[in-house]
Design a protein around this motif. Structure first.
Motif, PDB file in Angstrom:
ATOM      1  N   CYS A   2       0.766  -1.155  -0.134  1.00 42.58           N
ATOM      2  CA  CYS A   2       0.172  -0.039   0.003  1.00 42.58           C
ATOM      3  C   CYS A   2       0.779   1.387   0.113  1.00 42.58           C
ATOM      4  CB  CYS A   2      -1.013   0.119   1.251  1.00 42.58           C
ATOM      5  SG  CYS A   2      -1.957   1.422   1.375  1.00 42.58           S
ATOM      6  N   GLN A   3       1.958   1.264   0.838  1.00 35.01           N
ATOM      7  CA  GLN A   3       2.949   2.368   0.803  1.00 35.01           C
ATOM      8  C   GLN A   3       3.180   3.223  -0.306  1.00 35.01           C
ATOM      9  OE1 GLN A   3       6.704   1.796   2.398  1.00 35.01           O
ATOM     10  NE2 GLN A   3       6.498  -0.186   2.357  1.00 35.01           N
TER      11      GLN A   3
ATOM     12  N   LEU B 173      -9.677  -0.085  -3.883  1.00 36.85           N
ATOM     13  CA  LEU B 173      -8.365  -0.137  -3.366  1.00 36.85           C
ATOM     14  C   LEU B 173      -8.488   0.608  -1.888  1.00 36.85           C
ATOM     15  CD1 LEU B 173      -6.205   0.746  -6.159  1.00 36.85           C
ATOM     16  CD2 LEU B 173      -6.026  -1.242  -5.168  1.00 36.85           C
ATOM     17  N   ARG B 174      -9.400   1.613  -1.762  1.00 35.16           N
ATOM     18  CA  ARG B 174      -9.477   2.387  -0.315  1.00 35.16           C
ATOM     19  C   ARG B 174     -10.015   1.473   0.790  1.00 35.16           C
ATOM     20  NH1 ARG B 174     -12.101   8.478  -2.183  1.00 35.16           N
ATOM     21  NH2 ARG B 174      -9.893   9.298  -2.704  1.00 35.16           N
TER      22      ARG B 174
ATOM     23  N   PHE C  33      -1.322  -5.815  -2.624  1.00 34.36           N
ATOM     24  CA  PHE C  33      -2.581  -5.678  -3.558  1.00 34.36           C
ATOM     25  C   PHE C  33      -1.810  -6.272  -4.884  1.00 34.36           C
ATOM     26  CE2 PHE C  33      -3.347  -2.859  -0.096  1.00 34.36           C
ATOM     27  CZ  PHE C  33      -4.423  -2.531  -0.171  1.00 34.36           C
ATOM     28  N   ASP C  34      -2.879  -6.926  -5.544  1.00 29.91           N
ATOM     29  CA  ASP C  34      -2.132  -7.416  -6.897  1.00 29.91           C
ATOM     30  C   ASP C  34      -1.946  -6.440  -7.938  1.00 29.91           C
ATOM     31  OD1 ASP C  34      -3.241 -10.046  -6.021  1.00 29.91           O
ATOM     32  OD2 ASP C  34      -5.142 -10.195  -6.728  1.00 29.91           O
ATOM     33  N   LEU C  35      -0.745  -6.675  -8.601  1.00 26.99           N
ATOM     34  CA  LEU C  35      -0.360  -5.595  -9.574  1.00 26.99           C
ATOM     35  C   LEU C  35      -1.275  -5.696 -10.957  1.00 26.99           C
ATOM     36  CD1 LEU C  35       3.493  -5.995  -9.271  1.00 26.99           C
ATOM     37  CD2 LEU C  35       2.193  -3.716  -9.020  1.00 26.99           C
ATOM     38  N   ASP C  36      -1.735  -6.809 -11.076  1.00 26.73           N
ATOM     39  CA  ASP C  36      -2.777  -7.006 -12.312  1.00 26.73           C
ATOM     40  C   ASP C  36      -3.820  -7.500 -11.333  1.00 26.73           C
ATOM     41  OD1 ASP C  36      -4.365  -8.037 -13.778  1.00 26.73           O
ATOM     42  OD2 ASP C  36      -3.007  -9.337 -15.026  1.00 26.73           O
TER      43      ASP C  36
END
Length: 332
Positions: free
Chosen positions: A200-201, A228-229, A242-245
């Motif tokens: 997340c960072q 995402l939030r 988090f998944d890049l895709d």
């Protein structure tokens, strides 16, 4: 997979011809007599690691990339700090995010038991990258081999030569150009973000305070931002992944590019490839419309990347332990 192998071999010939005699010291048959089972040994270790770690393939290819962009593909990223080594692992682009080192250790141990003192750590990263892509459904290629390991690290170089998740397109393109890689290489190699995860960072500001505006990044799909939030609420969160895709998280395909077209690139450096009216936009469109075109270009680009300033012949050494130079001090 068989048809992709043919593609890899075609590009292999093109790349060897392009780089000329000096670079052609690397060869797909380099270990045929000294360690003929090298590819299968690496594959077995990576396959076993992937059973408990779905991220390992993406992590290994990232190690190869981050190694090659700092003083060439010499395994310098793998060195731990000692009184004489200032490890690249502690550089900002690698700290708390570069991972997979224990798997590299396992590969090295397995190779040393079969062909001691033969296979370099730099070549392990190159082979593991191809294995990782194939295991995730991507193209095969014949990996050029014969790199030797460096005996120094360059933390300052790692801090200055590696693109970051918030870099703009001009900066990313400049860094690639410094390594002899062109705009197509930028877009093709960025496609490795078709699998893997990000903390997340590294993108929180795009959700809440992009460029200190107090608003979200307008280039992001609003529904994607909302999703995402739901989990990304802390700008220092280095554990939530988090998944890049977001479509096929663990598969190697061209969905990364269709995500960019939908403004669903997770990192700013990803979406920059499509949000800027420049040379990368038609390349993204081409890869989004044809997976085979992406695969062809990716093979070409990763072979080129693997040819960045390799140590060959009598330069460097073949480390017996990827974490330290031969005869070197143990990690401090």
């Amino acid at each position: 997979m068989g048809s992709n192998k043919g593609v890899g071999l075609v590009f292999l010939g093109l790349v060897v011809g392009f780089f000329g005699v000096g670079r052609a010291q690397l060869s797909a048959t380099f270990y045929d007599t000294t360690c003929p089972n090298v590819i299968s040994i690496v594959r077995n270790v990576v396959q076993q690691a992937a059973q408990s770690d779905a991220r390992i393939g993406a992590s290994l290819i990232r190690l190869h990339f981050h190694d090659c962009f700092v003083d060439g593909c010499d395994g310098s990223l793998l060195l731990d700090s000692t009184s004489t080594i200032d490890s690249e692992k502690d550089a900002f682009p690698n700290q708390a995010s570069a991972r997979g080192f224990p798997v590299v250790d396992d590969i090295k141990t397995a190779l040393e038991s079969q062909c001691s003192g033969v296979v370099s750590c730099a070549d392990i990263l190159a082979i593991a990258s191809e294995v990782a892509v194939v295991l995730a459904g991507g193209p095969e290629w014949s990996v050029l081999l014969g790199r030797r390991d460096g005996t120094t690290a360059n933390r300052a170089g790692a801090n200055s030569n590696l693109p970051g998740p918030r870099d703009g397109l001009s900066n990313i393109t400049r860094m690639f150009s410094n390594q002899g890689l062109d705009t197509t290489d930028v877009v093709a190699l960025s496609g490795a973000h078709t699998f893997g995860r990000a903390q997340c960072q590294f993108f929180n500001d795009r959700l809440y305070n992009f460029n200190s505006t107090g608003a979200q990044d307008s280039s992001m799909d609003s529904a994607y931002v909302t999703s995402l939030r739901g989990s990304c609420t802390n700008s220092t969160d280095d554990t939530t992944l988090f998944d890049l895709d977001p479509t096929t998280a663990d598969g190697f395909d061209n969905n990364y590019y269709t995500n960019l077209q939908s403004n669903r690139g997770l990192l700013q450096s990803d979406q920059e490839l499509f949000s800027i009216d420049g040379a990368t936009v038609p390349i993204v469109q081409s890869f989004a419309s044809s997976q085979s075109t992406f695969f062809d270009s990716f093979v070409n680009s990763i072979i080129k990347m693997g040819n960045i300033s390799p140590l060959t012949g009598t330069s460097g050494e073949i480390r017996s332990n990827c974490r330290r130079v031969n005869g070197g001090q143990i990690q401090k």
